[in-house]
Design an enzyme around this catalytic site. Structure first.
Site, PDB file in Angstrom:
ATOM      1  N   GLY A 296      39.524  39.569  36.130  1.00 34.66           N
ATOM      2  CA  GLY A 296      40.240  38.310  35.925  1.00 34.66           C
ATOM      3  C   GLY A 296      39.380  37.090  36.190  1.00 34.66           C
TER       4      GLY A 296
ATOM      5  N   THR B 209      38.076  34.849  34.306  1.00 27.97           N
ATOM      6  CA  THR B 209      38.286  33.626  33.532  1.00 27.97           C
ATOM      7  C   THR B 209      39.690  33.056  33.736  1.00 27.97           C
ATOM      8  OG1 THR B 209      39.008  34.856  31.558  1.00 27.97           O
ATOM      9  CG2 THR B 209      36.648  34.372  31.761  1.00 27.97           C
ATOM     10  N   GLY B 210      40.439  33.610  34.699  1.00 24.55           N
ATOM     11  CA  GLY B 210      41.801  33.158  34.953  1.00 24.55           C
ATOM     12  C   GLY B 210      41.864  31.940  35.844  1.00 24.55           C
TER      13      GLY B 210
ATOM     14  N   GLY C 195      40.238  32.954  39.186  1.00 17.99           N
ATOM     15  CA  GLY C 195      39.031  33.733  38.930  1.00 17.99           C
ATOM     16  C   GLY C 195      37.841  32.879  38.546  1.00 17.99           C
TER      17      GLY C 195
ATOM     18  N   LYS D  93      53.153  42.114  45.608  1.00 17.97           N
ATOM     19  CA  LYS D  93      52.031  42.163  46.552  1.00 17.97           C
ATOM     20  C   LYS D  93      52.344  43.095  47.718  1.00 17.97           C
ATOM     21  CE  LYS D  93      50.106  37.593  45.505  1.00 17.97           C
ATOM     22  NZ  LYS D  93      49.761  36.252  46.036  1.00 17.97           N
TER      23      LYS D  93
END
Length: 324
Positions: free
Chosen positions: A12, A14-15, A18, A135
């Site tokens: 991730g 490019t999130g 991230g 989570k």
């Protein structure tokens, strides 16, 4: 003693968060033997410039399907650490990612699940909060089933960049509109909140990697600074040189709005809950672990820094996915 962490794979990258984490890792590249990202074919196509930039900076780009065991195990080869930055819709998918590391990738020594928010096990009510359930499922799986792979939960609290921004979808959830000079403060305005800039999330994660023993098998509670909505407003007014129009959403009103949001299926329901938790003091812990991993106040952004950055960018919109 924990194993040295030198070969890092980011999921991730490019999130929302991230991109900040991979940037900090690149800046600290001399500390690592290898940096790699695992991304999807669609991301390579849609974010070609970002991917090309990563490759130019020495990051290995591995392309595949995050839900495909064979693809993931191939990506794990050559890494000792996995840093997950997946979004909320992929949180539970991390259970498979961790299981595959435990059972089939002996080279993987440490896994950083995607946390970067409130400590979901801090208070007795946390187990009942709806946004925490995915989570919590990941943490419960690690407790019950993982014996070899180490873990670190990087608990940052809300992202300062987004908390101090404009929330146009529903300003009553707390909003700072730089252009209109309008603010909606949550609670009394004096309720403390612990915030971390997204830039500092990356720096703190690098510090956790550099201190593997201190960060081993625990939740690290870190932050940039602690403040209040009124202090945020005061700093905006100081830096913009003008008084703002101010309104409030009381904690009681926030709870009512939260209840209605869940009952009506509002897409912002999780944000109502999180902002209620934060207003109740859910990010205020007895201490932080900043210094445990070698991070001191002078190493991190201050409230003044965060406001300066927000004004220079004319106020980043507090978009839905990032505000979680």
């Amino acid at each position: 003693m924990a194993t040295e962490l030198k070969s890092v794979l980011v999921l991730g990258a490019t999130g929302v968060i991230g991109q900040y984490i991979i940037r900090s890792l690149i800046e600290a590249q001399a500390s690592f033997d290898r940096l790699a990202v695992f991304t999807s074919p669609s991301t390579v196509e849609k974010k070609a410039k970002e991917i090309e930039s990563l490759e130019e900076k020495g990051v290995q780009v591995i392309v595949g399907d995050l839900t495909n065991q064979e693809n993931v195990l191939k990506a794990y080869e050559g890494s000792d650490t996995v840093i997950s930055c997946v979004g909320r819709n992929m949180i539970k998918a991390q259970i498979d990612l961790i299981r595959w590391a435990e059972e089939s990738s002996p080279n993987i020594k440490r896994f950083f699940p995607s946390e970067y928010g409130t400590d979901i096990e801090y208070g007795p009510e946390s187990v009942f909060e709806k946004p925490h359930q995915a989570k919590l499922a990941v943490r419960n799986y690690i407790k019950s089933s993982i014996r070899r792979v180490e873990y670190t939960y990087l608990v940052t609290g809300p992202y300062a960049d987004l908390y101090i921004a404009k929330l146009s979808q529903n300003p009553c959830l707390g909003s700072f509109d730089i252009e209109e000079k309008k603010a909606t403060l949550l609670g009394s305005g004096d309720d403390p909140i612990s915030l971390t800039t997204m830039n500092n999330v990356g720096k703190l994660l690098v510090a956790a990697l550099r201190n593997p023993t201190a960060s081993r098998n625990r939740a690290l509670r870190v932050n940039s600074f602690t403040t209040t909505p009124k202090r945020i407003l005061a700093e905006y007014e100081r830096q913009t040189g003008t008084n703002w129009d101010v309104s409030y959403t009381s904690l009681d009103d926030l709870k009512k709005l939260e209840k209605n949001a869940w009952e009506s299926g509002d897409s912002l329901a999780a944000i109502y809950t999180l902002r209620r938790i934060w207003t109740e003091g859910g990010t205020i812990y007895e201490f932080t672990d900043n210094e445990l991993i070698g991070m001191h106040p002078e190493d991190l952004d201050s409230l003044e820094d965060a406001i300066t950055m927000a004004i220079s960018s004319n106020g980043q919109e507090a978009f839905r996915s990032g505000d979680l």
